[in-house]
Write a protein that holds these residues in place. Structure first.
Motif, PDB file in Angstrom:
ATOM      1  N   GLY A 277       8.982 -35.449  -3.721  1.00 22.12           N
ATOM      2  CA  GLY A 277       9.851 -34.312  -3.426  1.00 22.12           C
ATOM      3  C   GLY A 277       9.940 -34.053  -1.926  1.00 22.12           C
ATOM      4  N   PHE A 278       8.822 -34.179  -1.229  1.00 20.25           N
ATOM      5  CA  PHE A 278       8.814 -33.998   0.226  1.00 20.25           C
ATOM      6  C   PHE A 278       9.654 -35.066   0.912  1.00 20.25           C
ATOM      7  CE2 PHE A 278       6.924 -34.749   4.431  1.00 20.25           C
ATOM      8  CZ  PHE A 278       7.121 -33.493   4.990  1.00 20.25           C
ATOM      9  N   VAL A 279       9.535 -36.301   0.465  1.00 19.40           N
ATOM     10  CA  VAL A 279      10.331 -37.388   1.049  1.00 19.40           C
ATOM     11  C   VAL A 279      11.815 -37.133   0.816  1.00 19.40           C
ATOM     12  CG1 VAL A 279      10.892 -39.848   0.814  1.00 19.40           C
ATOM     13  CG2 VAL A 279       8.513 -39.115   0.950  1.00 19.40           C
ATOM     14  N   PHE A 280      12.198 -36.694  -0.370  1.00 16.95           N
ATOM     15  CA  PHE A 280      13.599 -36.375  -0.626  1.00 16.95           C
ATOM     16  C   PHE A 280      14.075 -35.226   0.260  1.00 16.95           C
ATOM     17  CE2 PHE A 280      13.395 -38.197  -5.164  1.00 16.95           C
ATOM     18  CZ  PHE A 280      13.842 -39.426  -4.714  1.00 16.95           C
ATOM     19  N   PHE A 281      13.238 -34.222   0.417  1.00 14.96           N
ATOM     20  CA  PHE A 281      13.584 -33.088   1.270  1.00 14.96           C
ATOM     21  C   PHE A 281      13.797 -33.528   2.713  1.00 14.96           C
ATOM     22  CE2 PHE A 281      12.255 -29.580   4.056  1.00 14.96           C
ATOM     23  CZ  PHE A 281      13.225 -28.647   3.713  1.00 14.96           C
ATOM     24  N   ILE A 282      12.900 -34.335   3.237  1.00 14.57           N
ATOM     25  CA  ILE A 282      13.015 -34.815   4.616  1.00 14.57           C
ATOM     26  C   ILE A 282      14.235 -35.725   4.763  1.00 14.57           C
ATOM     27  CG2 ILE A 282      11.880 -36.260   6.375  1.00 14.57           C
ATOM     28  CD1 ILE A 282      10.748 -33.441   6.111  1.00 14.57           C
ATOM     29  N   SER A 283      14.582 -36.472   3.714  1.00 11.19           N
ATOM     30  CA  SER A 283      15.730 -37.378   3.794  1.00 11.19           C
ATOM     31  C   SER A 283      17.044 -36.609   3.937  1.00 11.19           C
ATOM     32  CB  SER A 283      15.780 -38.282   2.575  1.00 11.19           C
ATOM     33  OG  SER A 283      16.116 -37.541   1.419  1.00 11.19           O
ATOM     34  N   LEU A 284      17.054 -35.328   3.563  1.00 11.70           N
ATOM     35  CA  LEU A 284      18.278 -34.529   3.717  1.00 11.70           C
ATOM     36  C   LEU A 284      18.639 -34.339   5.193  1.00 11.70           C
ATOM     37  CD1 LEU A 284      17.676 -31.815   0.981  1.00 11.70           C
ATOM     38  CD2 LEU A 284      19.263 -33.748   0.897  1.00 11.70           C
ATOM     39  N   TYR A 285      17.671 -34.431   6.088  1.00 13.18           N
ATOM     40  CA  TYR A 285      17.957 -34.312   7.522  1.00 13.18           C
ATOM     41  C   TYR A 285      18.732 -35.512   8.034  1.00 13.18           C
ATOM     42  CZ  TYR A 285      14.954 -30.229   7.909  1.00 13.18           C
ATOM     43  OH  TYR A 285      14.410 -28.991   7.775  1.00 13.18           O
ATOM     44  N   GLY A 286      18.723 -36.592   7.315  1.00 15.58           N
ATOM     45  CA  GLY A 286      19.447 -37.779   7.724  1.00 15.58           C
ATOM     46  C   GLY A 286      20.925 -37.729   7.387  1.00 15.58           C
ATOM     47  N   LEU A 287      21.313 -36.771   6.561  1.00 17.83           N
ATOM     48  CA  LEU A 287      22.732 -36.626   6.203  1.00 17.83           C
ATOM     49  C   LEU A 287      23.510 -36.019   7.361  1.00 17.83           C
ATOM     50  CD1 LEU A 287      22.379 -35.252   2.580  1.00 17.83           C
ATOM     51  CD2 LEU A 287      22.897 -37.584   3.274  1.00 17.83           C
ATOM     52  N   ASN A 288      24.734 -36.418   7.496  1.00 16.10           N
ATOM     53  CA  ASN A 288      25.584 -35.858   8.554  1.00 16.10           C
ATOM     54  C   ASN A 288      26.473 -34.777   8.016  1.00 16.10           C
ATOM     55  OD1 ASN A 288      24.558 -37.356  10.617  1.00 16.10           O
ATOM     56  ND2 ASN A 288      25.904 -39.079  10.195  1.00 16.10           N
TER      57      ASN A 288
END
Length: 115
Positions: free
Chosen positions: A104-115
């Motif tokens: 869940g943390f990895v998915f949450f952090i991956s949202l910062y990669g979206l533009n």
């Protein structure tokens, strides 16, 4: 009140492991002790008084009960409920819980990669 004896969990019914306070060796009854030719299935209580720790040589009195290993922590009649999680050992439950949190943390952090 009821005269029924208290029910024991599966972890309470399983043979307990004992750990040497001096060196950390764990006596597992399901494995026995190959150094002293103690057969598998021998409970710690049935070891002779002359038995010593195979690693450091201390007496039986220096061992402490650390409980059962790989035994579900619930009651037998509750194992069939739920999604199979009741059959997991405490270590397996920890892996499931903290693994899901990490994912869940990895998915949450991956949202910062979206533009």
């Amino acid at each position: 009140m009821s005269d029924r004896p208290p029910e024991l969990t599966l972890a309470d019914q399983a043979p307990a492991n004992y750990e040497c306070r001096s060196c950390g060796y764990v006596y597992d009854p399901s494995k026995g002790d190959s150094k002293t030719n103690t057969p598998a299935g021998t409970p710690f209580e049935e070891l002779p008084e002359t038995w010593r720790c195979p690693v450091c040589g201390v007496r039986r009195s220096q061992f402490i009960n650390i409980g059962a290993k790989d035994a579900p922590s619930g009651f037998q009649e509750n194992l069939s409920y739920g999604f199979g999680v009741n059959r997991l050992t405490p270590a397996q439950k920890n892996i499931l819980i903290f693994g899901a949190l990490a994912l869940g943390f990895v998915f949450f952090i991956s949202l910062y990669g979206l533009n």
